[in-house]
Design a protein around this motif. Structure first.
Motif, PDB file in Angstrom:
ATOM      1  N   ARG A 166     195.831 -13.409  42.421  1.00 41.27           N
ATOM      2  CA  ARG A 166     197.054 -12.917  43.054  1.00 41.27           C
ATOM      3  C   ARG A 166     197.812 -14.052  43.755  1.00 41.27           C
ATOM      4  O   ARG A 166     199.026 -14.176  43.633  1.00 41.27           O
ATOM      5  N   ARG A 170     201.549 -15.447  42.860  1.00 42.76           N
ATOM      6  CA  ARG A 170     202.610 -15.450  43.871  1.00 42.76           C
ATOM      7  C   ARG A 170     203.199 -16.837  44.071  1.00 42.76           C
ATOM      8  O   ARG A 170     204.400 -16.983  44.330  1.00 42.76           O
ATOM      9  N   SER A 174     207.143 -17.711  43.489  1.00 41.84           N
ATOM     10  CA  SER A 174     207.945 -18.288  44.580  1.00 41.84           C
ATOM     11  C   SER A 174     208.980 -19.289  44.065  1.00 41.84           C
ATOM     12  O   SER A 174     209.932 -19.634  44.775  1.00 41.84           O
ATOM     13  N   GLN A 181     213.542 -12.750  40.710  1.00 40.10           N
ATOM     14  CA  GLN A 181     212.387 -11.928  41.060  1.00 40.10           C
ATOM     15  C   GLN A 181     212.694 -10.445  40.856  1.00 40.10           C
ATOM     16  O   GLN A 181     211.830  -9.680  40.414  1.00 40.10           O
ATOM     17  N   ALA A 233     200.457 -10.677  40.785  1.00 39.61           N
ATOM     18  CA  ALA A 233     201.005 -10.900  42.115  1.00 39.61           C
ATOM     19  C   ALA A 233     201.154  -9.606  42.909  1.00 39.61           C
ATOM     20  O   ALA A 233     201.565  -9.629  44.070  1.00 39.61           O
TER      21      ALA A 233
END
Length: 237
Positions: A166, A170, A174, A181, A233
């Protein structure tokens, strides 16, 4: 579905006629009856042409290199080169060819490795003919497809993503802008560009550009791989 425009004379004047654009497909399966059946289903549409057939994984790679079909339907368990290696080779050497894996229930464990190898779809052979046709059209248009049971297995698998995976996902996400996103969340829900465009009040071309950029930033070959990162994520998919 994409169309091409042709002109014709009718009622004394020149009119433009939209003709469906033909989709080219390759079929790789070691069972001749399966290949014959799939060919029949696809070619009955009148808008899908089978460019060639192969009976093993090495032949599938050669088929892709020689004919460069838009979509390659590949049996998940064929003799010769290991199936996942064949997917990776096709995606590396013929990136314009999207791969849909065909499997039987006992090869379901290949779902996640196949998607990570670059397959754009995963279908069970006991599905309906219309589902196969729709999958080919969707993948040729840049979408991704999974059979309903494969989708359920995917959701179950990623419900319990471990913290290390996860965090890694992430970190990759980012790198995306807030708009990218948002597109990724819709993409991970299996939405097509047209529907995402309506929800975000943007043009379909703008969504296509966002998808292209986010795939590049995430280092993904296709939408399925991006969706897997979104689920890793734990995005609200």
């Amino acid at each position: 579905m994409a169309t091409s425009t042709a002109s014709s004379w009718a009622n004394g004047g020149l009119q433009l006629v939209n003709k469906p654009r033909t989709i080219t497909v390759g079929i790789a399966d070691d069972e001749v009856l399966i290949r014959t059946g799939v060919r029949g289903v696809l070619e009955r549409t009148g808008t899908i042409t089978v460019a060639g057939e192969a009976c093993d994984a090495s032949g599938a790679l050669e088929l892709a290199r020689r004919h460069r079909p838009q979509v390659l339907l590949m049996d998940a368990a064929m003799p010769g080169m290991e199936g996942l290696a064949a997917v990776r080779m096709v995606r590396r050497h013929v990136p314009g060819t999207q791969v849909i894996m065909l499997c039987t229930p006992h090869t379901e464990e290949l779902l996640f490795p196949a998607l990570r190898a670059g397959a754009a779809g995963f279908l069970f052979k006991n599905g309906e003919p219309d589902a196969l046709v729709n999958a080919v059209r969707a993948v040729a248009a840049g979408e991704a497809v999974l059979s309903p049971s494969a989708t359920r297995a995917l959701v179950d698998h990623f419900t319990g993503a471990d913290s290390e995976r996860r965090d890694a996902a992430r970190n990759r996400i980012s790198l995306l802008t807030r708009r990218e996103q948002e597109v990724l969340v819709y993409l991970a829900q299996g939405m097509a560009n047209a529907r995402i465009a309506r929800l975000m009040y943007l043009s379909e071309g703008a969504i296509k550009a966002h998808v292209s950029r986010l795939l590049t930033k995430l280092r993904c070959d296709n939408r399925v791989q991006a969706a897997l990162i979104a689920r890793d994520a734990a995005l609200p998919c």
